[in-house]
Write a protein that holds these residues in place. Structure first.
Motif, mmCIF file in Angstrom:
data_model
loop_
_atom_site.group_PDB
_atom_site.id
_atom_site.type_symbol
_atom_site.label_atom_id
_atom_site.label_comp_id
_atom_site.label_asym_id
_atom_site.label_seq_id
_atom_site.Cartn_x
_atom_site.Cartn_y
_atom_site.Cartn_z
ATOM 1 N N SER A 249 0.747 -1.299 -0.060
ATOM 2 C CA SER A 249 0.021 -0.033 0.178
ATOM 3 C C SER A 249 1.020 1.316 0.121
ATOM 4 O O SER A 249 2.187 1.062 0.391
ATOM 5 C CB SER A 249 -0.896 -0.056 1.179
ATOM 6 O OG SER A 249 -0.119 0.187 2.527
ATOM 7 N N PRO A 250 0.434 2.541 -0.449
ATOM 8 C CA PRO A 250 1.090 3.713 -0.294
ATOM 9 C C PRO A 250 1.669 3.950 0.856
ATOM 10 O O PRO A 250 2.771 4.214 1.044
ATOM 11 C CB PRO A 250 0.107 4.696 -0.792
ATOM 12 C CG PRO A 250 -0.976 3.985 -1.500
ATOM 13 C CD PRO A 250 -1.062 2.553 -0.859
ATOM 14 N N GLU A 251 0.869 3.767 2.173
ATOM 15 C CA GLU A 251 1.465 3.873 3.301
ATOM 16 C C GLU A 251 2.737 2.952 3.630
ATOM 17 O O GLU A 251 3.767 3.347 4.203
ATOM 18 C CB GLU A 251 0.395 3.600 4.650
ATOM 19 C CG GLU A 251 -0.765 4.515 4.390
ATOM 20 C CD GLU A 251 -1.613 4.390 3.412
ATOM 21 O OE1 GLU A 251 -1.709 2.967 2.905
ATOM 22 O OE2 GLU A 251 -2.726 4.969 3.353
ATOM 23 N N GLN A 252 2.700 1.697 3.347
ATOM 24 C CA GLN A 252 3.637 0.843 3.589
ATOM 25 C C GLN A 252 4.875 1.046 2.808
ATOM 26 O O GLN A 252 6.113 1.039 3.244
ATOM 27 C CB GLN A 252 3.215 -0.625 3.201
ATOM 28 C CG GLN A 252 2.252 -1.280 4.112
ATOM 29 C CD GLN A 252 1.619 -2.653 3.489
ATOM 30 O OE1 GLN A 252 1.294 -2.927 2.383
ATOM 31 N NE2 GLN A 252 1.499 -3.653 4.460
ATOM 32 N N PHE A 254 5.695 4.279 1.829
ATOM 33 C CA PHE A 254 6.179 5.255 2.507
ATOM 34 C C PHE A 254 7.189 4.909 3.894
ATOM 35 O O PHE A 254 8.308 5.535 3.792
ATOM 36 C CB PHE A 254 5.313 6.476 3.135
ATOM 37 C CG PHE A 254 5.838 7.559 3.945
ATOM 38 C CD1 PHE A 254 6.357 8.572 3.033
ATOM 39 C CD2 PHE A 254 5.862 7.778 5.319
ATOM 40 C CE1 PHE A 254 6.926 9.754 3.892
ATOM 41 C CE2 PHE A 254 6.278 8.447 5.730
ATOM 42 C CZ PHE A 254 6.892 9.509 5.248
ATOM 43 N N VAL A 255 6.680 4.042 4.599
ATOM 44 C CA VAL A 255 7.481 3.602 5.782
ATOM 45 C C VAL A 255 8.717 2.788 5.322
ATOM 46 O O VAL A 255 9.714 2.822 5.885
ATOM 47 C CB VAL A 255 6.448 2.703 6.742
ATOM 48 C CG1 VAL A 255 7.160 2.112 7.762
ATOM 49 C CG2 VAL A 255 5.299 3.790 7.349
#
Length: 456
Positions: A249-252, A254-255
């Motif tokens: 996912s986009p959040e994953q 980024f992290v």
């Protein structure tokens, strides 16, 4: 295996695990309150208890992550590695933590004595725990049901752990054979290993074994791994599961990228003296270039140049690419040391900083290997749904010579299970596999899975 015995020994394993973590913590408690505290006019009290609690969490967490509690599952050597590495990490961190609190470098001898005592305690714990497991849990007598000529490779792998299971009988099933005869043989055992059987027959065997309380081992297929990441859907009248897209996912993302930038930058600074020593050793060895560049494949099939410390003679592949073997004559003396310790991979920290790679991910294949594997196994391209990694699930759970099909399965498991904490766990476990010889073997064992066919 007698189920009641296994259940009782699992309970014993839990108690053993708690006791060894408690013993290590007690040793640290003694070090803080009865050795170091006596040397200072302002000893630790409440803060000392907090540090001890942090030590307990650290040693317990690391042993859990490194597999140090897996008595009866891991070999004793692997258990010893897990304990040794965990104790070193926690003790070193705790030493500097205490030095900061006391505002002085503490004497090293007391913590060195504690470290030696902890290693001895862990060795004794591993030995006694393994004896208890072997005495109370019967070795599994297993029947192998296979439909593929390469079953002998799987048998070789299983027989390497005769302390856990032994194949007592094997049955080759071909399309059209009498399945009831195979089921009758299976009823004589508590465990069955099903290998490379066509889908319809495999489903029938699974249902049969489920009905008769028979444990089943079987290698996963690509579709099995995709379903593992599925979620339950109750929108419709009939039960459904939804298989998500095999990507992050986009959040994953980024992290993961934030961690890659931070970790690679810090590692490059900290390891810069080691880089200088390695570069000088290579240069003095044969006057050749220090770095070696090679085209590899990363996310979405993008080709990039990977950086490595040169471990082979100059122009080792002037006549074309040749896969490395365990005793490859092209490897230089310095290169042999670098490869054994995986130090030749360190320049890939620059690739991570540039964004070509991640710290954790599927290892990048050479362009020609990637094309060859994709021609035989089209699903191999699924590995490129995420960035290539410096270390990866397949490298930790498999071997250097793991077949392309098994590499794909392991890397898909990683993609489906991805989390930040999984990455941290894999990074820590990478330390352990550096000491396990089988993880660095050459390409000398047969490929046991060249295509998916009906098994993918």
């Amino acid at each position: 295996m007698k189920k009641q015995n296994e259940a009782s020994v699992n309970g014993i394993r839990t108690v053993f695990s708690f006791l060894i973590a408690l013993l290590h913590t007690a040793a640290f408690f003694y070090l803080v309150f009865f050795r170091y505290n006596r040397q200072f006019e302002a000893p630790l009290y409440t803060g000392g208890y907090l540090i001890v609690a942090m030590y307990a969490a650290g040693i317990g967490g690391l042993l859990l992550i490194m597999g140090g509690f897996r008595i009866g599952i891991e070999r004793m050597f692997n258990l010893a590695l897990a304990h040794g590495i965990s104790i070193v990490i926690v003790d070193v961190i705790s030493y500097f933590e205490l030095s900061l609190i006391y505002r002085a470098f503490l004497p090293v001898l007391p913590i060195a004595i504690m470290f030696a005592a902890q290693l001895a305690a862990s060795a004794l714990w591993i030995y006694i725990g393994t004896l208890v497991w072997r005495k109370n849990v019967a070795v599994k007598n297993m029947i192998l049901v296979y439909g593929d000529k390469n079953a002998e490779q799987l048998v070789y792998t299983v027989l390497a752990r005769e302390d856990i299971c032994r194949i007592q009988e094997s049955v080759c099933y071909s399309p059209g054979d009498d399945l009831s005869a195979v089921e009758a043989r299976i009823l004589q055992y508590d465990t069955v290993l099903v290998y490379r059987i066509e889908s319809a027959v495999r489903n029938d065997l699974l249902k049969f074994c489920y009905q008769n309380d028979i444990e089943v081992y079987l290698p996963p297929r690509i579709s099995d791994i995709m379903i593992r990441g599925a979620s339950e859907v109750n929108t419709f009248d009939s039960p459904m599961i939804s298989c998500r897209v095999c990507t992050l996912s986009p959040e994953q993302r980024f992290v993961k990228r934030a961690f890659d930038l931070t970790a690679s930058a810090i590692a490059l600074v900290v390891l810069s003296p080691l880089f200088a020593v390695i570069a000088l050793s290579i240069k003095l060895g044969d006057r050749g270039p220090v770095l070696y560049k090679q085209k590899r494949v990363t996310e979405n099939g993008r080709v990039f140049e990977i950086y490595k410390f040169r471990s082979m003679i100059v122009d080792a592949e002037k006549n074309g690419a040749v896969k490395a073997t365990e005793h490859d004559a092209r490897v230089t003396p310095v290169g042999r040391v670098l490869r054994a310790l995986r130090l030749d991979e360190l320049p890939q920290l620059v690739n991570i900083l540039k964004g070509d790679m991640s710290v954790v991910g599927p290892r990048p294949e050479r362009v020609e290997n990637h094309e060859e594997y994709c021609a035989k196994l089209p699903e191999f391209v699924f590995r490129t749904k995420v960035k290539a990694g410096l270390t990866g699930y397949a490298q930790i759970m498999g071997k250097y010579n793991t077949s392309p099909y098994d590499k794909l399965l392991l890397d898909l498991i990683y993609i489906q299970k991805f989390s930040f904490f999984l990455d941290l766990r894999l990074i820590l476990q990478t330390i352990k596999i550096l000491f396990v010889r089988e993880s660095t073997e050459g390409f000398e064992q047969p490929d046991n899975g060249k295509d998916g066919n009906d098994y993918g």
